[in-house]
Design a protein around this motif. Sequence first.
Motif, PDB file in Angstrom:
ATOM      1  N   HIS A 204       0.825  -1.218   0.000  1.00  0.00           N
ATOM      2  CA  HIS A 204       0.000   0.000   0.000  1.00  0.00           C
ATOM      3  C   HIS A 204       0.860   1.270   0.000  1.00  0.00           C
ATOM      4  CE1 HIS A 204      -2.921   2.954   1.458  1.00  0.00           C
ATOM      5  NE2 HIS A 204      -3.899   2.065   1.348  1.00  0.00           N
ATOM      6  N   ASP A 205       0.365   2.312  -0.694  1.00  0.00           N
ATOM      7  CA  ASP A 205       1.085   3.576  -0.637  1.00  0.00           C
ATOM      8  C   ASP A 205       1.026   4.165   0.785  1.00  0.00           C
ATOM      9  OD1 ASP A 205      -1.587   4.380  -0.575  1.00  0.00           O
ATOM     10  OD2 ASP A 205      -1.336   5.963  -2.038  1.00  0.00           O
ATOM     11  N   PRO A 206       1.980   4.974   1.206  1.00  0.00           N
ATOM     12  CA  PRO A 206       3.037   5.558   0.383  1.00  0.00           C
ATOM     13  C   PRO A 206       4.055   4.508  -0.058  1.00  0.00           C
ATOM     14  CG  PRO A 206       3.416   6.079   2.695  1.00  0.00           C
ATOM     15  CD  PRO A 206       2.072   5.421   2.609  1.00  0.00           C
ATOM     16  N   HIS A 207       4.369   4.525  -1.338  1.00  0.00           N
ATOM     17  CA  HIS A 207       5.334   3.592  -1.894  1.00  0.00           C
ATOM     18  C   HIS A 207       6.741   4.138  -1.622  1.00  0.00           C
ATOM     19  CE1 HIS A 207       1.952   2.197  -4.811  1.00  0.00           C
ATOM     20  NE2 HIS A 207       1.918   1.550  -3.666  1.00  0.00           N
ATOM     21  N   THR A 208       7.270   3.740  -0.480  1.00  0.00           N
ATOM     22  CA  THR A 208       8.572   4.239  -0.006  1.00  0.00           C
ATOM     23  C   THR A 208       9.503   3.062   0.277  1.00  0.00           C
ATOM     24  OG1 THR A 208       7.663   4.270   2.233  1.00  0.00           O
ATOM     25  CG2 THR A 208       7.616   6.341   0.992  1.00  0.00           C
ATOM     26  N   GLY A 273       0.876   7.365 -10.271  1.00  0.00           N
ATOM     27  CA  GLY A 273       1.223   6.574  -9.101  1.00  0.00           C
ATOM     28  C   GLY A 273       0.008   6.150  -8.293  1.00  0.00           C
ATOM     29  N   ARG A 274      -1.162   6.646  -8.647  1.00  0.00           N
ATOM     30  CA  ARG A 274      -2.400   6.233  -7.985  1.00  0.00           C
ATOM     31  C   ARG A 274      -2.880   4.923  -8.618  1.00  0.00           C
ATOM     32  NH1 ARG A 274      -3.187   6.979  -3.646  1.00  0.00           N
ATOM     33  NH2 ARG A 274      -5.455   7.096  -3.755  1.00  0.00           N
ATOM     34  N   TYR A 275      -4.024   4.420  -8.145  1.00  0.00           N
ATOM     35  CA  TYR A 275      -4.496   3.155  -8.689  1.00  0.00           C
ATOM     36  C   TYR A 275      -5.289   3.352  -9.973  1.00  0.00           C
ATOM     37  CZ  TYR A 275      -8.729   4.464  -6.023  1.00  0.00           C
ATOM     38  OH  TYR A 275      -9.812   5.123  -5.498  1.00  0.00           O
ATOM     39  N   ALA A 276      -5.108   2.416 -10.881  1.00  0.00           N
ATOM     40  CA  ALA A 276      -5.820   2.441 -12.149  1.00  0.00           C
ATOM     41  C   ALA A 276      -7.278   2.061 -11.936  1.00  0.00           C
ATOM     42  CB  ALA A 276      -5.159   1.492 -13.139  1.00  0.00           C
ATOM     43  N   GLU A 277      -8.119   2.388 -12.911  1.00  0.00           N
ATOM     44  CA  GLU A 277      -9.551   2.269 -12.709  1.00  0.00           C
ATOM     45  C   GLU A 277     -10.055   0.828 -12.598  1.00  0.00           C
ATOM     46  OE1 GLU A 277     -11.666   4.028 -15.904  1.00  0.00           O
ATOM     47  OE2 GLU A 277     -10.807   2.730 -17.453  1.00  0.00           O
TER      48      GLU A 277
END
Length: 427
Positions: A204-208, A273-277
């Motif tokens: 899960h983001d944040p992707h760090t 960087g967000r999720y695709a639909e």
Amino acid sequence: MIRRLFLSLLAFPCLLSAADAPPNIVMIISDDHLYSDYGFMGNTVVQTPNLDRLAAESRTFTRGYVPCSLCCPSLATMITGLYPHQHKVTSNDPPIPAGMKPREFSGSPQFEAGREVMSKHLEEAGTLPTMLKQKGYLSLQTGKWWQKSYERGGFTHGMTHGGRHGDAGLDIGRKTMKPIYDFIAEAKKQQKPFMVWYAPMMPHDPHTPPQRLFDKYKDKTPSVPVAKYWAMVEWFDETCGELIKHIDDQGLKENTIFVYLSDNGWITNPKTGRYAEKSKQSQYDGGLRTPIMIRWPGHVQPKKTEELAQSIDLVPTLLRAVGIEPTKTFPGINLLDDSAVSSRKTLYGECFTHNFVDLNVPASSLKWRWIVDGYDKLIVPHAANQPNDVVELYDLKADPTEEKNLATGQTDKVKALSAKLDAWWKP
């Protein structure tokens, strides 16, 4: 001689009790992870050696599903064994009062009151840790947890004390594994069986991810966000390896059931960087599908299967595995019952709005219902919340990414599957 015999007789009941001890349970729950992003699922870029090894040692259902592609209701299903419309935790957050801005709402009395209603719904539904108490289990919550304190879920130990989706619990995996190791040591000291809920906010983001892992993937894709997500998957895999190794090194392998799945899918939008639909929060397999694994050496024969499995199955499966006869009827099946698994051909699910419409009326927040029957998948929108959507029918065998809607050309199949869907739940 007599003294030695006496001491051996004293020791004999202890040996029996150790052999008859209920198995420990470790639930590993990935967070926002596409079903195909594992080596054992065919991905040749993302490396998941520890989960690949777990899959090889498990009964691995490659066509596993969650009923809902949204974190909070999906997790609530895993711990209650009920569909969202049954446990009533259908959405991530309470309804936002008219005229209130989202930022104001998150710290308002209305928000806290709404979360209290959600927690009460979970308590009323009943949870796996609560059910395990009758067998003397200790249970630990770590990672994602939406329902206030860990105690609201029936856990005896935990990291989360009231934050929206985990507070201190979100340190697990990303910062430390020590709370789990300390808990296992305590359970061993008390000679009690244990359950661990390992649900880190990973990938899960944040992707760090660690720089070393980002560097490993940055040249494998022109998209920095995709490389970061892939690196997060491998980082998560590393933590799973650490946990599995710790259990095995403690001599607990033979008497511990590992369960693995993801709460919902994720496909990275390469630009934002967000999720695709077609992933998280959607009605598509990119959001709903997940591998489901069960490892229990000596009890579960390892194999990979395309038979259908779902997160609603976990509670009844685990209860029967530890010798607890369910006191109510669950909609899922026992995944260790070969006959029940082979005879199942159909799965059902439902997706809801991110924020509740009405905290006490599940249908008010409904967006789509769906059914997978063999390799046919029908999606039916709920007109109140998705007035512009159409019915969708896909052949998942020929079209796994759900690109070609067959509904208009196969009206008889749509009618038959719709009837099955309505018989399951018609709002």
